[in-house]
Design a protein around this motif. Structure first.
Motif, PDB file in Angstrom:
ATOM      1  N   ALA A   1       9.127   6.199  21.557  1.00  0.00           N
ATOM      2  CA  ALA A   1       9.626   4.929  22.104  1.00  0.00           C
ATOM      3  C   ALA A   1       8.811   3.744  21.622  1.00  0.00           C
ATOM      4  N   THR A   2       8.506   3.730  20.314  1.00  0.00           N
ATOM      5  CA  THR A   2       7.778   2.600  19.745  1.00  0.00           C
ATOM      6  C   THR A   2       8.390   2.183  18.421  1.00  0.00           C
ATOM      7  N   THR A   3       8.091   0.989  18.037  1.00  0.00           N
ATOM      8  CA  THR A   3       8.415   0.497  16.699  1.00  0.00           C
ATOM      9  C   THR A   3       7.404  -0.581  16.356  1.00  0.00           C
ATOM     10  N   ARG A   4       7.134  -0.721  15.074  1.00  0.00           N
ATOM     11  CA  ARG A   4       6.303  -1.832  14.615  1.00  0.00           C
ATOM     12  C   ARG A   4       7.179  -2.714  13.759  1.00  0.00           C
ATOM     13  N   PHE A   5       6.846  -3.978  13.711  1.00  0.00           N
ATOM     14  CA  PHE A   5       7.603  -4.872  12.864  1.00  0.00           C
ATOM     15  C   PHE A   5       6.681  -5.927  12.295  1.00  0.00           C
ATOM     16  N   ALA A   6       7.024  -6.384  11.087  1.00  0.00           N
ATOM     17  CA  ALA A   6       6.244  -7.397  10.387  1.00  0.00           C
ATOM     18  C   ALA A   6       7.006  -8.710  10.437  1.00  0.00           C
ATOM     19  N   LEU A   7       6.267  -9.787  10.607  1.00  0.00           N
ATOM     20  CA  LEU A   7       6.840 -11.130  10.674  1.00  0.00           C
ATOM     21  C   LEU A   7       6.130 -12.036   9.692  1.00  0.00           C
ATOM     22  N   ALA A   8       6.876 -12.932   9.080  1.00  0.00           N
ATOM     23  CA  ALA A   8       6.265 -13.909   8.176  1.00  0.00           C
ATOM     24  C   ALA A   8       7.249 -15.034   7.917  1.00  0.00           C
ATOM     25  N   PRO A   9       6.731 -16.231   7.682  1.00  0.00           N
ATOM     26  CA  PRO A   9       7.642 -17.284   7.219  1.00  0.00           C
ATOM     27  C   PRO A   9       8.280 -16.813   5.919  1.00  0.00           C
ATOM     28  N   ALA A  10       9.560 -17.029   5.768  1.00  0.00           N
ATOM     29  CA  ALA A  10      10.231 -16.639   4.528  1.00  0.00           C
ATOM     30  C   ALA A  10       9.821 -17.554   3.379  1.00  0.00           C
ATOM     31  N   LYS A  11       9.478 -18.793   3.706  1.00  0.00           N
ATOM     32  CA  LYS A  11       9.001 -19.791   2.746  1.00  0.00           C
ATOM     33  C   LYS A  11       7.990 -20.672   3.478  1.00  0.00           C
TER      34      LYS A  11
ATOM     35  N   TYR B   1      12.346 -17.735   9.017  1.00  0.00           N
ATOM     36  CA  TYR B   1      11.360 -16.735   9.421  1.00  0.00           C
ATOM     37  C   TYR B   1      11.945 -15.366   9.145  1.00  0.00           C
ATOM     38  N   ALA B   2      11.166 -14.462   8.537  1.00  0.00           N
ATOM     39  CA  ALA B   2      11.627 -13.115   8.194  1.00  0.00           C
ATOM     40  C   ALA B   2      11.033 -12.091   9.153  1.00  0.00           C
ATOM     41  N   VAL B   3      11.867 -11.111   9.546  1.00  0.00           N
ATOM     42  CA  VAL B   3      11.440 -10.018  10.427  1.00  0.00           C
ATOM     43  C   VAL B   3      11.821  -8.705   9.743  1.00  0.00           C
ATOM     44  N   THR B   4      10.880  -7.748   9.697  1.00  0.00           N
ATOM     45  CA  THR B   4      11.147  -6.421   9.142  1.00  0.00           C
ATOM     46  C   THR B   4      10.711  -5.377  10.155  1.00  0.00           C
ATOM     47  N   LEU B   5      11.621  -4.487  10.537  1.00  0.00           N
ATOM     48  CA  LEU B   5      11.288  -3.397  11.463  1.00  0.00           C
ATOM     49  C   LEU B   5      10.671  -2.253  10.673  1.00  0.00           C
ATOM     50  N   ARG B   6       9.591  -1.674  11.237  1.00  0.00           N
ATOM     51  CA  ARG B   6       8.891  -0.573  10.575  1.00  0.00           C
ATOM     52  C   ARG B   6       8.537   0.494  11.610  1.00  0.00           C
ATOM     53  N   ASP B   7       8.458   1.718  11.166  1.00  0.00           N
ATOM     54  CA  ASP B   7       7.995   2.829  12.005  1.00  0.00           C
ATOM     55  C   ASP B   7       8.755   2.946  13.319  1.00  0.00           C
ATOM     56  N   VAL B   8      10.077   2.865  13.265  1.00  0.00           N
ATOM     57  CA  VAL B   8      10.888   3.064  14.464  1.00  0.00           C
ATOM     58  C   VAL B   8      10.783   4.536  14.824  1.00  0.00           C
TER      59      VAL B   8
END
Length: 177
Positions: free
Chosen positions: A98-108, A86-93
């Motif tokens: 005091a917020t952050t967004r992150f994207a999640l997806a199966p890596a395969k 599973y892949a996690v990417t942090l975005r808009d920290v």
């Protein structure tokens, strides 16, 4: 380790294990290291709920990740002895808000082979319902999009080879042959 961030991150991670998604949670200071042990525990418990008929083992994530835009990390969970990524990417920290967004997806794509067997069996003519369908010995397959998983349909002396072609990261398959 900041438990609140990790727990919120984990809740969103688990909610999206079946596909890609973007989530918002509370952030800490940029570039702060955040532990991931809680993510591992939550990933295992969620995967057990999502796959009650499969044996789910331990999960593994990096020990700590840097809280910064673009930080990416991969966690894996053992399902029937197969490592599922599973892949996690942090975005808009944004520490000021005091917020952050992150994207999640199966890596395969993560494929439950019993789903493929069931799909093939559902397409058989009523006279062939007694056929045996096998797609190898693994109960879970982690493959690339576009990969073909070979299967065999056996009815008495008759043998037919078919393939389940993986169409996307969510594990959609099409049977050919």
């Amino acid at each position: 380790m900041k438990p609140r961030l990790v727990v919120l991150l984990l809740v969103a991670l688990l909610a999206a294990c079946g596909g890609p998604g973007e989530h918002r949670t509370t952030a800490r200071q940029p570039d702060e290291l955040v532990g991931t042990a809680d993510v591992e525990r939550l990933l295992v418990s969620t995967q057990k709920r999502r796959s009650p008929n499969l044996k789910v083992g331990s999960a593994s994530c990096p020990d700590q990740v840097r809280l910064a835009n673009g930080t990416r990390f991969t966690c894996t969970v053992q399902i029937e002895g197969t490592k599922a990524p599973y892949a996690v990417t942090l975005r808009d920290v944004d520490a000021a808000k005091a917020t952050t967004r992150f994207a999640l997806a199966p890596a395969k794509p993560i494929i439950d082979v019993s789903r493929i067997v069931g799909l093939i069996r559902s397409k058989l003519q009523p006279t062939a319902r007694a056929a045996t369908v096998t797609c190898g010995s693994a109960k879970v397959r982690v493959v690339e999009v576009g990969a073909a998983i070979p299967c065999t349909i056996t009815l008495g002396e008759a043998v037919q080879k078919v393939s389940a072609v993986v169409k996307d990261l969510e594990g959609t398959v099409v049977v050919r042959g």
